[in-house]
Design a protein around this motif. Structure first.
Motif, PDB file in Angstrom:
ATOM      1  N   ARG A 160      52.520 -19.945  15.653  1.00 22.57           N
ATOM      2  CA  ARG A 160      52.561 -19.089  16.534  1.00 22.57           C
ATOM      3  C   ARG A 160      50.455 -18.508  16.120  1.00 22.57           C
ATOM      4  N   ILE A 161      50.252 -18.489  15.854  1.00 18.52           N
ATOM      5  CA  ILE A 161      48.485 -18.208  15.466  1.00 18.52           C
ATOM      6  C   ILE A 161      48.140 -19.092  16.740  1.00 18.52           C
ATOM      7  N   ASP A 162      47.056 -18.360  17.112  1.00 15.93           N
ATOM      8  CA  ASP A 162      46.453 -19.221  18.304  1.00 15.93           C
ATOM      9  C   ASP A 162      45.243 -18.997  17.874  1.00 15.93           C
ATOM     10  N   HIS A 163      44.123 -18.418  17.503  1.00 15.42           N
ATOM     11  CA  HIS A 163      42.845 -18.311  16.624  1.00 15.42           C
ATOM     12  C   HIS A 163      42.711 -17.249  15.468  1.00 15.42           C
ATOM     13  N   PHE A 164      41.298 -17.751  15.054  1.00 16.73           N
ATOM     14  CA  PHE A 164      41.499 -16.836  14.445  1.00 16.73           C
ATOM     15  C   PHE A 164      40.036 -16.118  14.674  1.00 16.73           C
ATOM     16  N   VAL A 165      39.743 -14.604  14.017  1.00 17.71           N
ATOM     17  CA  VAL A 165      38.114 -14.048  14.127  1.00 17.71           C
ATOM     18  C   VAL A 165      37.313 -13.929  12.532  1.00 17.71           C
ATOM     19  N   LEU A 166      36.383 -14.582  12.453  1.00 11.79           N
ATOM     20  CA  LEU A 166      35.766 -14.221  11.570  1.00 11.79           C
ATOM     21  C   LEU A 166      34.558 -13.119  12.027  1.00 11.79           C
ATOM     22  N   GLU A 167      34.628 -12.005  11.103  1.00 12.88           N
ATOM     23  CA  GLU A 167      33.123 -11.355  10.960  1.00 12.88           C
ATOM     24  C   GLU A 167      32.742 -11.027   9.911  1.00 12.88           C
ATOM     25  N   TYR A 168      30.798 -11.055   9.828  1.00 14.77           N
ATOM     26  CA  TYR A 168      30.361 -10.972   8.971  1.00 14.77           C
ATOM     27  C   TYR A 168      28.867  -9.730   8.628  1.00 14.77           C
ATOM     28  N   ARG A 169      28.352  -9.389   7.988  1.00 14.26           N
ATOM     29  CA  ARG A 169      27.618  -8.488   7.358  1.00 14.26           C
ATOM     30  C   ARG A 169      26.575  -8.601   6.899  1.00 14.26           C
ATOM     31  N   LYS A 170      24.890  -8.790   6.717  1.00 10.20           N
ATOM     32  CA  LYS A 170      24.563  -8.824   5.603  1.00 10.20           C
ATOM     33  C   LYS A 170      24.300  -7.726   4.950  1.00 10.20           C
ATOM     34  N   THR A 171      24.253  -7.267   3.662  1.00 10.54           N
ATOM     35  CA  THR A 171      24.136  -6.265   2.443  1.00 10.54           C
ATOM     36  C   THR A 171      22.976  -6.722   1.821  1.00 10.54           C
ATOM     37  N   ASN A 172      23.281  -5.356   1.024  1.00  5.59           N
ATOM     38  CA  ASN A 172      22.376  -5.473  -0.519  1.00  5.59           C
ATOM     39  C   ASN A 172      23.132  -4.954  -1.481  1.00  5.59           C
ATOM     40  N   PHE A 173      24.394  -5.095  -1.272  1.00  6.86           N
ATOM     41  CA  PHE A 173      24.886  -4.529  -2.422  1.00  6.86           C
ATOM     42  C   PHE A 173      26.196  -6.323  -2.624  1.00  6.86           C
ATOM     43  N   GLY A 174      26.359  -5.889  -4.161  1.00  4.46           N
ATOM     44  CA  GLY A 174      27.979  -6.518  -4.749  1.00  4.46           C
ATOM     45  C   GLY A 174      28.503  -6.482  -4.517  1.00  4.46           C
TER      46      GLY A 174
END
Length: 475
Positions: A160-174
């Motif tokens: 039933r999965i129709d699509h996916f959402v990818l989120e990303y962000r830059k960071t200086n923390f591990g």
């Protein structure tokens, strides 16, 4: 004031605050009730549409299958009637007593249907479940050429999965943090279980990523975020110590023959130049230099405005600006693009001890390639006041590869990754990116990883060693 009165005022004040909170809470409840009613009505409407669509499909299937049965009936009746006429004609003759068998039967069982499976499927129809959180396959993720390829999978099959959402962000923390983080950037409607983020500038140490699965009704929980390392050499041009005839902004430098003074109007004397447009006059400065006008070394720099501060790091003919970060170890890469009308510029590295009158490539502590576009276009490698002219085409963009520990400075055509020139030496001090320019502008691109093509070429450095000249030494 009476203590009892103060206490009573505090109680009244608290009651007033509580009363306000209660009213706000009641308003929120009323708003939520309205939303529930509206959303419920919408859900019922969507349910009606789905069942109406299902009814329509069943009606179409019923009509189609009934038509098939009727066609089969007509075919068999026609065949039997034809057989009966033949039998009647044959039996009229006394000599013929033949028993004939019809070619078709009266059975219609081959057109029967069994909806037992479909009935069970329909009985199992329920509301769409919330998708489970995907799992990012860290081993399959790849960071290369300022691109990040992210791969994930579902913990179990879900058709039933129709699509996916990818989120990303830059960071200086591990590790991911709640506070002091940049907002997530979103890529929506991804149909596959892999996605490549391209054209990134790696100006932070890491990148956080997470994925969410969605069906047609609802989005599931996010995956556990993963952190990928995105180290690259990032620097800006040091405007505080550049030559006064250079206008510097972040990673862009431009030749400025006015030395930052600009055009100043004097009251009552605007037309003293014979009516000539002062802006047109300013635009012709580089042309006057090209046609035998005054040399830029004679540009007056003795008059300093307060805005210029301590910009006396370079002067005379050293039209130089340096990067604000030094290379002290490792392998790094950056690129430079010159404007089409740029007449003369140099790109390279230098130790911090470059003198205020020194030019790149004319000392034993600086290395560069120099492009001259005045009468004819030439490109040459310079170090320790020695020059080697290169028989190559000047590229639109120049890539600079610096291997500090390996003692190598290589210049490439940034588009084709064709080798231009390589210096080999032993670097003994931190290196600053250096740029010289006369008439025109340069744009520097930083936050770049060492390209895979350059890494491949470096593996064959023994083959490429023929492109290094006699300008190498230990400094």
């Amino acid at each position: 004031m009476d203590p009892h009165r103060e206490a009573l005022q505090r109680i009244v004040s608290n009651l007033a605050n509580k009363n306000g909170e209660i009213h706000n809470f009641i308003d929120m409840l009323n708003h939520t009730i309205k939303n529930v009613q509206v959303n419920s009505s919408n859900a019922i409407s969507e349910l009606d549409e789905e069942f109406d669509g299902l009814y329509s499909i069943l009606d179409e299937m019923k009509g189609s299958m009934a038509s098939t049965i009727q066609q089969e009936e007509a075919r068999k009746v026609q065949a039997l009637q034809a057989a009966r006429q033949i039998k009647e004609r044959v039996t009229m003759a006394s000599a013929f007593r033949i028993s004939l068998k019809p070619t078709v039967s009266d059975s219609m069982t081959h057109l029967m249907v069994d909806f037992a499976l479909e009935r069970r499927i329909l009985q199992a129809v329920n509301f769409l479940p919330v998708p489970k959180a995907p799992e990012i396959d860290l081993a399959a993720c790849l960071v290369a050429d300022n691109c990040i390829t992210v791969s994930w999978r579902m913990p179990e099959d879900d058709g039933r999965i129709d699509h996916f959402v990818l989120e990303y962000r830059k960071t200086n923390f591990g590790l991911p943090r709640v506070k002091d983080e940049q907002p997530w950037e979103l890529i929506d409607y991804i149909k596959a279980t892999e996605y490549t983020l391209s054209g990134l500038k790696f100006d932070t140490k890491y990148m956080n990523l997470r994925v969410q699965a969605c069906n047609k009704a609802v989005a599931g929980e996010y995956s556990d975020p993963v952190t990928l390392e995105t180290k690259a050499f990032v620097f800006s041009l040091d405007s505080t110590s550049s030559h006064l005839n250079l206008k510097v902004e972040d990673t862009y430098v431009e030749w400025d023959p006015t030395g930052g003074k600009g055009q100043e109007k004097v009251k009552g004397k605007e037309n003293k130049s014979g009516g000539q447009n002062p802006l047109l006059k300013s635009n012709r400065r580089c042309s006057s230099l090209r046609s035998g006008g005054p040399s830029p070394k004679r540009t007056p720099v003795n008059t300093r405005s307060s805005v210029r501060g301590s910009r006396d790091r370079f002067t005379g003919e050293s039209y130089t600006v340096l990067g604000d970060s030094a290379v002290e170890s490792g392998q790094h890469y950056w690129e430079v693009r010159a404007q089409k009308d740029c007449k003369s510029y140099s790109v390279g590295v230098t130790y911090r001890n470059l003198g205020k009158f020194d030019q790149l490539g004319k000392t034993n502590s600086s290395w560069c390639i120099h492009i001259n576009n005045w009468l004819q276009t030439t490109i040459s490698a310079k170090h320790n006041n020695k020059t080697k002219t290169l028989d190559i085409t000047v590229p639109d963009r120049i890539g600079v590869y610096c291997d500090f520990d390996g003692g190598q400075l290589t210049f490439y055509n940034a588009n084709s990754k064709e080798l231009l020139y390589t210096f080999r030496t032993k670097f003994t001090q931190p290196l600053l990116p250096g740029f010289m320019i006369w008439c025109g502008g340069l744009t520097v691109s930083t936050g770049l990883q060492v390209p895979s093509a350059v890494k491949t070429l470096q593996k064959g450095e023994n083959v490429l060693s023929g492109s290094t000249g006699s300008l190498n030494n230990t400094a």
